[in-house]
Design a protein around this motif. Structure first.
Motif, PDB file in Angstrom:
ATOM      1  N   THR B  83     -32.723  20.434 -22.868  1.00  0.00           N
ATOM      2  CA  THR B  83     -31.714  19.573 -23.486  1.00  0.00           C
ATOM      3  C   THR B  83     -32.216  19.231 -24.881  1.00  0.00           C
ATOM      4  O   THR B  83     -33.421  19.331 -25.151  1.00  0.00           O
ATOM      5  CB  THR B  83     -31.540  18.265 -22.694  1.00  0.00           C
ATOM      6  OG1 THR B  83     -32.756  17.506 -22.796  1.00  0.00           O
ATOM      7  CG2 THR B  83     -31.238  18.536 -21.227  1.00  0.00           C
ATOM      8  N   PRO B  84     -31.329  18.814 -25.763  1.00  0.00           N
ATOM      9  CA  PRO B  84     -31.787  18.441 -27.107  1.00  0.00           C
ATOM     10  C   PRO B  84     -32.873  17.372 -27.065  1.00  0.00           C
ATOM     11  O   PRO B  84     -33.870  17.477 -27.779  1.00  0.00           O
ATOM     12  CB  PRO B  84     -30.515  17.907 -27.776  1.00  0.00           C
ATOM     13  CG  PRO B  84     -29.391  18.552 -27.044  1.00  0.00           C
ATOM     14  CD  PRO B  84     -29.861  18.767 -25.647  1.00  0.00           C
ATOM     15  N   GLN B  85     -32.675  16.376 -26.213  1.00  0.00           N
ATOM     16  CA  GLN B  85     -33.700  15.321 -26.104  1.00  0.00           C
ATOM     17  C   GLN B  85     -35.055  15.894 -25.711  1.00  0.00           C
ATOM     18  O   GLN B  85     -36.078  15.551 -26.312  1.00  0.00           O
ATOM     19  CB  GLN B  85     -33.297  14.267 -25.056  1.00  0.00           C
ATOM     20  CG  GLN B  85     -32.348  13.200 -25.551  1.00  0.00           C
ATOM     21  CD  GLN B  85     -30.888  13.541 -25.261  1.00  0.00           C
ATOM     22  OE1 GLN B  85     -30.574  14.702 -24.979  1.00  0.00           O
ATOM     23  NE2 GLN B  85     -30.012  12.554 -25.334  1.00  0.00           N
ATOM     24  N   GLN B 128     -31.653  20.295 -33.220  1.00  0.00           N
ATOM     25  CA  GLN B 128     -31.430  19.556 -31.973  1.00  0.00           C
ATOM     26  C   GLN B 128     -30.522  18.363 -32.205  1.00  0.00           C
ATOM     27  O   GLN B 128     -29.771  17.959 -31.311  1.00  0.00           O
ATOM     28  CB  GLN B 128     -32.761  19.117 -31.363  1.00  0.00           C
ATOM     29  CG  GLN B 128     -33.702  20.260 -31.036  1.00  0.00           C
ATOM     30  CD  GLN B 128     -33.060  21.310 -30.134  1.00  0.00           C
ATOM     31  OE1 GLN B 128     -32.275  20.978 -29.242  1.00  0.00           O
ATOM     32  NE2 GLN B 128     -33.368  22.574 -30.375  1.00  0.00           N
ATOM     33  N   LEU B 132     -27.047  17.547 -30.312  1.00  0.00           N
ATOM     34  CA  LEU B 132     -26.689  16.245 -29.732  1.00  0.00           C
ATOM     35  C   LEU B 132     -25.275  15.833 -30.123  1.00  0.00           C
ATOM     36  O   LEU B 132     -24.809  14.767 -29.740  1.00  0.00           O
ATOM     37  CB  LEU B 132     -27.670  15.161 -30.206  1.00  0.00           C
ATOM     38  CG  LEU B 132     -28.999  15.027 -29.501  1.00  0.00           C
ATOM     39  CD1 LEU B 132     -29.890  14.029 -30.243  1.00  0.00           C
ATOM     40  CD2 LEU B 132     -28.814  14.568 -28.060  1.00  0.00           C
ATOM     41  N   LEU B 216     -33.981   8.174 -30.408  1.00  0.00           N
ATOM     42  CA  LEU B 216     -32.932   9.010 -29.814  1.00  0.00           C
ATOM     43  C   LEU B 216     -31.816   8.151 -29.241  1.00  0.00           C
ATOM     44  O   LEU B 216     -30.633   8.477 -29.406  1.00  0.00           O
ATOM     45  CB  LEU B 216     -33.523   9.907 -28.712  1.00  0.00           C
ATOM     46  CG  LEU B 216     -34.303  11.121 -29.197  1.00  0.00           C
ATOM     47  CD1 LEU B 216     -34.965  11.838 -28.027  1.00  0.00           C
ATOM     48  CD2 LEU B 216     -33.389  12.085 -29.972  1.00  0.00           C
ATOM     49  N   THR B 220     -27.842   8.258 -30.352  1.00  0.00           N
ATOM     50  CA  THR B 220     -26.717   8.519 -29.449  1.00  0.00           C
ATOM     51  C   THR B 220     -25.857   7.279 -29.227  1.00  0.00           C
ATOM     52  O   THR B 220     -24.677   7.401 -28.917  1.00  0.00           O
ATOM     53  CB  THR B 220     -27.213   9.076 -28.101  1.00  0.00           C
ATOM     54  OG1 THR B 220     -28.228   8.206 -27.594  1.00  0.00           O
ATOM     55  CG2 THR B 220     -27.780  10.465 -28.273  1.00  0.00           C
TER      56      THR B 220
END
Lengths: 223, 223
Positions: B83-85, B128, B132, B216, B220
């Motif tokens: 995943t991007p995270q 990344q 997201l 992060l 988001t």
DNA sequence: ACCTGAACACCGTTCAAGT
DNA sequence: ACCTGAACACCGTTCAAGT
């Protein structure tokens, strides 16, 4: 009246740690880090290089003291009437502007870990983190993240200030970087190329504060 | 078989940029930044100091090349399945571990702005950030904030590595800092004192990654 | 083309000698 | 107690001379 005659002849004043440090700051500001030499400093203070060692243990302490002198005045000011967010932003802005005016500070801010100027910033940030009602267990992480971010930008700005030849102004510099980014290999640097266009109209200071806000919303989003 | 006899005698190999840079990395790792000297390097390469200048323009380039060599291998690896995270966390962890192993890297990572190793990290982080689904206008700020944070921690870790005498281990160091913080003036440093107790059981690496997660979630939370 | 190593122009730091 | 400045032990970098 007669104010003009009261200006002291600094050459006659006795040497002191204070005078040495402020001469060092002047030298760093005007001729850069490579210009801060015990010989140059001694000449400016009309004495020999050995005399400086009576008041200061060596170059590391001198740089530390110069950094502290700048940072301390930069973050002076009270945040009694502000919201925690505003207080943190003001503090960050103070550090940013200090480094903008004295690029060499950015390099030496992190150099004495757990020591004076950084610890002062950490304390001030931490108090506002508490005021944000962050749970105790998360306060250290939150304050550290803010401090690290501030130090990171500080270091980058210092590096930028060092690379650029002294005359260059902001927009000229950004244009040059944008042009460089636009020439990167599209396969290796698609993202960097895609944001290159934003560079010329971008504002370092505003961008820095937007990052602070990003972290602040990460901190408060958790509660 | 016979692998042992195939080991080349490096002293006979011709000088090359590659050999010079890897000798520089070795020197930086074993004797620290003050140990990287053209004379010491020349001795290790069984040649004279002048020979190095045929392959490298000067000390700045040498340090840049050494930094790039370490960082490039540290962030190699692909993030196709993450995943991007997770990808950002893995990248950050790579940089952190590289600096942990080579503290001098932290100091020089930011030194060549817009240049190689940092730009590579920026690009990887930026991709990344795009993954997201951060709005285009906010991508630059998000990627810059992550990069600045990483650089900030890098610089602090490098500074810590430099201050501590080489033998000291992590817990010993943290105990010393905690003790120092506990002795601060309660009126001036209430916050710092209040978190001093958390230091001994704190994990640099986990704390660093917690900061990444904080940013992060700030990124988001905006969408 | 590449290497050698003496030499140059600096450094930070020390220290005997002065006041 | 504080200052002086020559001297020491280094640096990075250059360059004529070699191969």
């Amino acid at each position: 009246m007669a104010t003009r005659t009261r200006r002291p002849d600094r050459r006659q004043e006795p040497l002191s740690r204070e005078r040495i440090v402020s001469a060092a700051v002047e030298l760093l500001d005007t001729v850069g880090e490579s210009g801060l030499t015990f010989r140059a400093l001694a000449e400016r203070l009309a004495t020999g290089p050995g005399a400086i060692y009576w008041h200061v243990t060596g170059k590391a302490e001198l740089l530390g003291a110069a950094t502290e002198a700048v940072v301390t005045t930069a973050i002076a000011g009270d945040d009694a009437d502000a919201t925690p967010q505003e207080a943190i932003r003001a503090l960050a802005r103070g550090v940013f502007d200090a480094i903008d005016a004295h690029p060499w500070v950015g390099t030496h801010l992190a150099h004495a870990p757990g020591q004076s100027p950084m610890l002062r910033v950490f304390e001030r940030v931490g108090r506002q983190v508490q005021a944000l009602r962050v749970p105790e267990a998360a306060q250290f992480t939150a304050a550290s993240a803010l401090l690290s971010y501030i130090l990171g930008v500080a270091g980058q700005n210092a590096a930028n200030g060092r690379t650029v030849r002294p005359g260059t102004d902001r927009t000229e510099f950004l244009d040059a970087v944008a042009a460089q980014w636009a020439e990167l290999d599209p396969d290796q640097y698609p993202f960097t190329r895609s944001v290159a266009g934003q560079l010329p109209e971008h504002d370092d200071r505003a961008e820095f504060l937007a990052g602070i806000d990003l972290i602040l919303s990460g901190i408060t989003a958790r509660q």
